[in-house]
Every structure is written in structure tokens, then in C-alpha cells.
Scaffold this motif. Structure first.
Motif, mmCIF file in Angstrom:
data_model
loop_
_atom_site.group_PDB
_atom_site.id
_atom_site.type_symbol
_atom_site.label_atom_id
_atom_site.label_comp_id
_atom_site.label_asym_id
_atom_site.label_seq_id
_atom_site.Cartn_x
_atom_site.Cartn_y
_atom_site.Cartn_z
ATOM 1 N N PHE A 14 20.297 -73.980 -73.179
ATOM 2 C CA PHE A 14 21.238 -73.578 -72.121
ATOM 3 C C PHE A 14 20.626 -73.661 -70.715
ATOM 4 O O PHE A 14 21.358 -73.574 -69.737
ATOM 5 C CB PHE A 14 21.757 -72.153 -72.372
ATOM 6 C CG PHE A 14 22.835 -72.078 -73.422
ATOM 7 C CD1 PHE A 14 23.303 -73.196 -74.073
ATOM 8 C CD2 PHE A 14 23.396 -70.849 -73.757
ATOM 9 C CE1 PHE A 14 24.287 -73.126 -75.044
ATOM 10 C CE2 PHE A 14 24.392 -70.756 -74.732
ATOM 11 C CZ PHE A 14 24.841 -71.893 -75.374
ATOM 12 N N GLY A 46 16.437 -66.675 -66.813
ATOM 13 C CA GLY A 46 16.795 -65.567 -67.695
ATOM 14 C C GLY A 46 16.433 -65.686 -69.163
ATOM 15 O O GLY A 46 16.535 -64.702 -69.888
ATOM 16 N N ASN A 75 17.942 -60.358 -67.428
ATOM 17 C CA ASN A 75 17.839 -58.955 -67.815
ATOM 18 C C ASN A 75 16.359 -58.641 -68.045
ATOM 19 O O ASN A 75 15.750 -59.160 -68.982
ATOM 20 C CB ASN A 75 18.613 -58.686 -69.107
ATOM 21 C CG ASN A 75 20.086 -59.037 -69.003
ATOM 22 O OD1 ASN A 75 20.596 -59.304 -67.912
ATOM 23 N ND2 ASN A 75 20.777 -59.034 -70.125
ATOM 24 N N PHE A 87 16.555 -53.509 -67.349
ATOM 25 C CA PHE A 87 17.998 -53.768 -67.278
ATOM 26 C C PHE A 87 18.789 -52.670 -67.998
ATOM 27 O O PHE A 87 18.397 -52.197 -69.070
ATOM 28 C CB PHE A 87 18.283 -55.117 -67.948
ATOM 29 C CG PHE A 87 19.739 -55.470 -68.053
ATOM 30 C CD1 PHE A 87 20.430 -55.960 -66.950
ATOM 31 C CD2 PHE A 87 20.420 -55.332 -69.251
ATOM 32 C CE1 PHE A 87 21.769 -56.302 -67.056
ATOM 33 C CE2 PHE A 87 21.763 -55.676 -69.364
ATOM 34 C CZ PHE A 87 22.436 -56.159 -68.262
ATOM 35 N N ALA A 89 22.659 -52.167 -69.376
ATOM 36 C CA ALA A 89 23.945 -52.844 -69.593
ATOM 37 C C ALA A 89 25.088 -51.944 -69.152
ATOM 38 O O ALA A 89 25.016 -50.715 -69.279
ATOM 39 C CB ALA A 89 24.100 -53.198 -71.069
ATOM 40 N N ASN A 120 36.021 -65.925 -63.847
ATOM 41 C CA ASN A 120 35.847 -67.344 -64.131
ATOM 42 C C ASN A 120 36.976 -67.759 -65.070
ATOM 43 O O ASN A 120 37.023 -67.340 -66.223
ATOM 44 C CB ASN A 120 34.479 -67.578 -64.790
ATOM 45 C CG ASN A 120 34.113 -69.047 -64.853
ATOM 46 O OD1 ASN A 120 34.924 -69.909 -64.535
ATOM 47 N ND2 ASN A 120 32.893 -69.327 -65.276
ATOM 48 N N LYS A 121 37.922 -68.525 -64.546
ATOM 49 C CA LYS A 121 39.105 -68.958 -65.316
ATOM 50 C C LYS A 121 39.780 -67.780 -66.022
ATOM 51 O O LYS A 121 40.100 -67.858 -67.212
ATOM 52 C CB LYS A 121 38.725 -70.035 -66.333
ATOM 53 C CG LYS A 121 38.269 -71.336 -65.685
ATOM 54 C CD LYS A 121 38.132 -72.418 -66.724
ATOM 55 C CE LYS A 121 37.543 -73.672 -66.125
ATOM 56 N NZ LYS A 121 37.334 -74.720 -67.101
ATOM 57 N N GLY A 122 39.933 -66.697 -65.321
ATOM 58 C CA GLY A 122 40.659 -65.550 -65.862
ATOM 59 C C GLY A 122 39.807 -64.587 -66.667
ATOM 60 O O GLY A 122 40.296 -63.569 -67.146
ATOM 61 N N VAL A 123 38.517 -64.885 -66.830
ATOM 62 C CA VAL A 123 37.652 -64.031 -67.655
ATOM 63 C C VAL A 123 36.571 -63.402 -66.778
ATOM 64 O O VAL A 123 35.944 -64.072 -65.960
ATOM 65 C CB VAL A 123 36.997 -64.854 -68.794
ATOM 66 C CG1 VAL A 123 36.092 -63.973 -69.642
ATOM 67 C CG2 VAL A 123 38.067 -65.500 -69.660
ATOM 68 N N GLY A 125 32.956 -61.097 -66.447
ATOM 69 C CA GLY A 125 31.722 -60.818 -67.186
ATOM 70 C C GLY A 125 30.729 -61.956 -67.193
ATOM 71 O O GLY A 125 29.600 -61.772 -67.619
ATOM 72 N N PHE A 126 31.118 -63.130 -66.706
ATOM 73 C CA PHE A 126 30.161 -64.236 -66.673
ATOM 74 C C PHE A 126 29.054 -63.970 -65.645
ATOM 75 O O PHE A 126 27.931 -64.407 -65.811
ATOM 76 C CB PHE A 126 30.858 -65.558 -66.313
ATOM 77 C CG PHE A 126 31.564 -66.194 -67.472
ATOM 78 C CD1 PHE A 126 30.884 -67.055 -68.324
ATOM 79 C CD2 PHE A 126 32.893 -65.950 -67.729
ATOM 80 C CE1 PHE A 126 31.511 -67.645 -69.401
ATOM 81 C CE2 PHE A 126 33.545 -66.534 -68.801
ATOM 82 C CZ PHE A 126 32.850 -67.382 -69.638
ATOM 83 N N ARG A 129 26.508 -58.418 -66.307
ATOM 84 C CA ARG A 129 27.031 -57.418 -67.247
ATOM 85 C C ARG A 129 26.157 -56.161 -67.260
ATOM 86 O O ARG A 129 26.064 -55.460 -68.257
ATOM 87 C CB ARG A 129 27.122 -58.040 -68.649
ATOM 88 C CG ARG A 129 28.141 -59.157 -68.712
ATOM 89 C CD ARG A 129 28.265 -59.767 -70.079
ATOM 90 N NE ARG A 129 27.131 -60.563 -70.441
ATOM 91 C CZ ARG A 129 26.902 -61.812 -70.024
ATOM 92 N NH1 ARG A 129 27.759 -62.400 -69.208
ATOM 93 N NH2 ARG A 129 25.833 -62.480 -70.416
ATOM 94 N N MET A 176 25.261 -73.573 -66.611
ATOM 95 C CA MET A 176 26.665 -73.885 -66.341
ATOM 96 C C MET A 176 26.805 -74.393 -64.908
ATOM 97 O O MET A 176 26.226 -73.832 -63.975
ATOM 98 C CB MET A 176 27.536 -72.638 -66.536
ATOM 99 C CG MET A 176 27.713 -72.243 -67.994
ATOM 100 S SD MET A 176 28.725 -70.766 -68.206
ATOM 101 C CE MET A 176 30.365 -71.477 -68.053
#
Lengths: 212, 202
Positions: A14, A46, A75, A87, A89, A120-123, A125-126, A129, A176
Motif C-alpha cells: 500500500f 505509517g 499511529n 496513538f 483511537a 471521501n466519496k461520502g465516507v 474516516g479515511f 481515526r 492512495m
């Protein structure tokens, strides 16, 4: 061309992808073998092995002691970054619990909309958190709804500057790809601009101290 | 009870999932990935290769992982792999749809093919394995596909035919998501999957 940034890279899937040309990407396990004096800023991603970094924490402390900048995105779970706490949460009870607020206007987030960091596109938490408790004198930039510092600058724990962000990396280093249509696309360049200014500030402060 | 070892990366995600959460009790030993090459695996029945592992160190240890499997033991792989290294590995990348559940008449596209398999009969449901996928496998003949996409790509399958051991391979990455405090289903998945690895019928 010498590069200003050294990226301590975890070499996981990733984190792969295109990075800005100003970044020197190194395998995190090579950290003890790298001559760091030419770099202004160390970027720690991360997915890094934080148990390894804890073993090598003196390298990071020495880098900061030489008036450099460390940016950490993620974190924090072990003790390797001077003055920083683990960190915590966010406990999610409501749909607004991940909402991001700008706590203080700052060049890094200039022109960036809070809702475009949050959603991000309706969500949600990206972006982040949870948070890291900030040292008393830290400059807090972004918060979660109960004032938890998601992003802050710490100039008091070391002779250098620590930039803490409890989320994905805000530079352009793999991961991303941010949408160019959103105001969040301003962040990488503005963060780099801040690093340059901060490095200059640290260098000037050193000169001032020498004069005194 | 099987003894489970994890190829451990020391990342915050692995630290939470495998070392400090409720799931740590299922793990008999965390083997730091940088020490795997020298580690003695004889005492273990299962080796978990987590998602988001250091790709270079994984490459260095592939033969060791195969040697472990070939003594009749179980290898578990989570998440997309950085290259084709699994037995008869046939992978098809698919863009991740993080947002499928927001669409009208939302369908994850996942299908449970082996409803009577011990994992799904006694430990988890298809919903517990449902968040998103990063691609699919097309396993060789003889492999047992437990969960697939609606066009037949494997999301979770068991391979008893290509080595002398058992490989449980899934494109799902619950360890990364749980370790990142992201996707509640992954918690339910691990609550069933790890006990199944420990004592279920594999």
C-alpha cells in the motif's frame, strides 16, 4: 541533484507508487547505514516497523537534535519519536465523530475545506481515526470533534521540529492518489512549502543562538 | 490446538492485530520478519503471512515458507500479494470499490460457495467476510473455493493440491483493517477465523 527529503519506507504494497522527485526513498531497515546530514526532512510512513525504529531511536533523536524536521504519518505505538505519546483511537458513537476541523489557519491547510478532508466519496474516516496527545506547547492544526489533535507541530520536545499527523501521508509518496478536483490536493505542495520555511527558521535560530 | 506463528512486521497495524488486541491470545509466537530467515519453525502448525508485509523480506523467505508447507503444515496468506509467489498463483487485479455499500440495491458481489465448510458453518458468516476486495485469484483445479465473486473469482480458497501442505489464501486483509481501526466486519472475521485456525477443521 541532492534531495531535501529522506523517506523511511516500509516497502509494503500500500505504500508503493509514484513519489515526488524531491524524495529519496530508502528501505526503513537501511536507516542505520544512511548518511543523513544532507537531508532537511525525514518522512516516516505509517506502515514502518516501529519496534525496529524503537531500537534505532537514537538516529532519529540525533537527526532532530541537528535542527532538522521529522514528519510522521500514522499511529504511534512504540517509543521512538522524542516527546510523543501513543496513538489513541477515536471511540465512534456518532456519524460526526470522524469530522475534521481546522483548529488554526496555517499555510499547510490554506484553502483546504474541512469537509473534503473529512469525507471521501461520502465516507468518513479515511483521513484520521484517532489522535496523539500533543505536547503542551504544540501548534495544533487539525482536530477531531472533541478537540483531539489529529495534526500538530511540536517545536519544544527537541531542537528540531516534529510534524505529527495521525493519518495517511500528506505528501505525494505512493498510497492512495488524492483527487485533483478536491481542495485536499493543495496539501502536498503546501506541506513542502512549510518544510522549506521551517528548515530556514530552524537554521536562522541556530545562527541567532551562535551570535548570542 | 494448533500452534500459530505470525511473520510479524512491527507496524502499528500488526502491533494492534497480532500483539496487543484480543486476537493476540491465538498467536503462539510473533516472528519479526527481519528474523524469519534464521527462525526455527518446527514447533508451529500454522504460519500466517499478514497483509502489508515488507515485500523484500517476504521474497527472501519464500523458499522457507514453501519448506514449512511441505512438511504438511498450514500457511495462511492475507490480502493482495506483491507478486505471484503462491502455489500456482493466478491473480487478477481489480480496482477496489470502497463504496459499494452506498450504491442502490448494494451487493458486495461475494458468494459463499461452501456453506457446509467448518469455517462458515461454525465460525463466521459471509457478512463477516464482507468489506471489499483488491482482486481475485483463479486457483488451479482441485483447490477448494469457499468465497468467490459473482463471476467465479476466488476471494478465499484452500489449496491442498499444489504442495504437501495446506494453503489458506484470501484476497481479504482483515489484519490490516482491524489494525487500522477501519471496517468493523474485520473484527468479526478475525473473531471466527483465528479460533478456526486454532482448532477448526481445516
Amino acid at each position: 541533484m541532492s534531495k531535501d527529503y529522506i523517506v523511511i519506507h516500509p516497502c509494503n504494497i500500500f505504500s508503493q507508487g509514484k513519489a515526488d522527485e524531491n524524495f529519496e526513498i530508502v528501505d526503513m531497515y537501511d536507516l542505520p547505514n544512511i548518511e543523513l546530514s544532507s537531508y532537511k526532512c525525514m518522512v516516516i510512513l505509517g506502515f514502518v516497523d516501529q519496534e525496529f525504529l524503537q531500537e534505532k531511536k537514537q538516529i532519529i533523536a540525533d537527526f532532530l537534535a541537528s535542527k532538522k524536521i521529522v514528519c510522521f504519518f500514522g499511529n504511534l505505538v512504540t517509543d521512538w519519536l522524542p516527546g510523543q505519546q501513543a496513538f489513541i483511537a477515536k471511540d465512534i458513537r456518532n456519524h460526526w465523530d470522524y469530522d475534521i476541523s481546522i483548529a488554526k489557519q496555517h499555510v499547510i491547510f490554506d484553502g483546504v475545506k474541512e469537509e473534503e478532508m473529512t469525507i471521501n466519496k461520502g465516507v468518513k474516516g479515511f483521513f484520521a481515526r484517532g489522535h496523539h496527545p500533543a505536547p503542551a506547547d504544540a501548534e495544533i492544526l487539525l482536530t477531531l470533534p472533541e478537540g483531539e489533535p489529529v495534526t500538530f507541530i511540536d517545536r519544544s520536545s527537541t531542537n528540531g521540529t516534529i510534524f505529527m499527523h495521525a493519518g495517511n501521508n500528506l505528501f505525494t509518496i505512493g498510497g492512495m492518489i488524492p483527487s485533483t478536483l478536491k481542495t485536499t490536493s493543495r496539501i502536498p505542495a503546501q506541506l513542502m512549502q512549510w518544510v522549506q520555511e521551517e528548515y530556514k527558521y530552524l537554521a536562522e535560530e541556530r545562527i541567532n543562538r551562535c551570535v548570542k | 490446538m494448533r500452534k500459530i506463528a505470525v511473520m510479524y512486521s512491527g507496524s502499528s497495524q500488526h502491533w494492534r492485530t497480532y500483539k496487543t488486541s484480543e486476537f493476540a491470545r491465538y498467536i503462539d509466537q510473533l516472528i519479526p520478519v527481519r528474523q524469519l530467515e534464521e527462525a526455527n519453525l518446527e514447533a508451529f502448525d500454522v504460519l500466517i503471512i499478514p497483509s502489508q508485509t515488507h515485500t523484500g523480506l517476504l521474497d527472501q523467505n519464500i523458499q522457507k515458507i514453501y519448506d514449512f508447507a511441505n512438511t504438511g503444515k498450514v500457511v495462511v496468506t492475507f490480502g493482495p500479494q506483491h507478486r505471484d509467489w503462491l502455489p500456482m498463483h493466478k491473480w487478477e487485479f481489480r480496482p477496489t470499490n470502497f463504496w459499494w455499500w452506498l450504491e442502490p440495491n448494494a451487493d458486495s458481489g461475494l458468494r459463499l460457495l461452501e456453506t457446509t465448510h467448518d469455517l462458515f458453518k461454525n465460525y463466521i458468516t459471509l457478512e463477516d467476510a464482507t468489506w471489499h476486495q483488491h482482486g481475485v485469484y483463479w486457483p488451479s483445479e482441485g483447490c477448494e473455493v469457499l468465497v468467490s465473486t459473482n463471476d467465479g473469482g476466488a476471494v478465499l480458497y484452500i489449496d491442498r493440491v499444489n504442495t504437501n501442505g495446506v494453503w489458506v489464501n484470501t484476497t481479504l486483509d482483515p489484519d490490516y483493517h482491524f489494525g487500522s481501526y477501519f471496517m468493523p466486519a474485520t473484527e468479526r472475521f478475525l473473531r471466527g477465523f483465528l479460533p478456526w485456525l486454532k482448532k477448526g477443521q481445516i
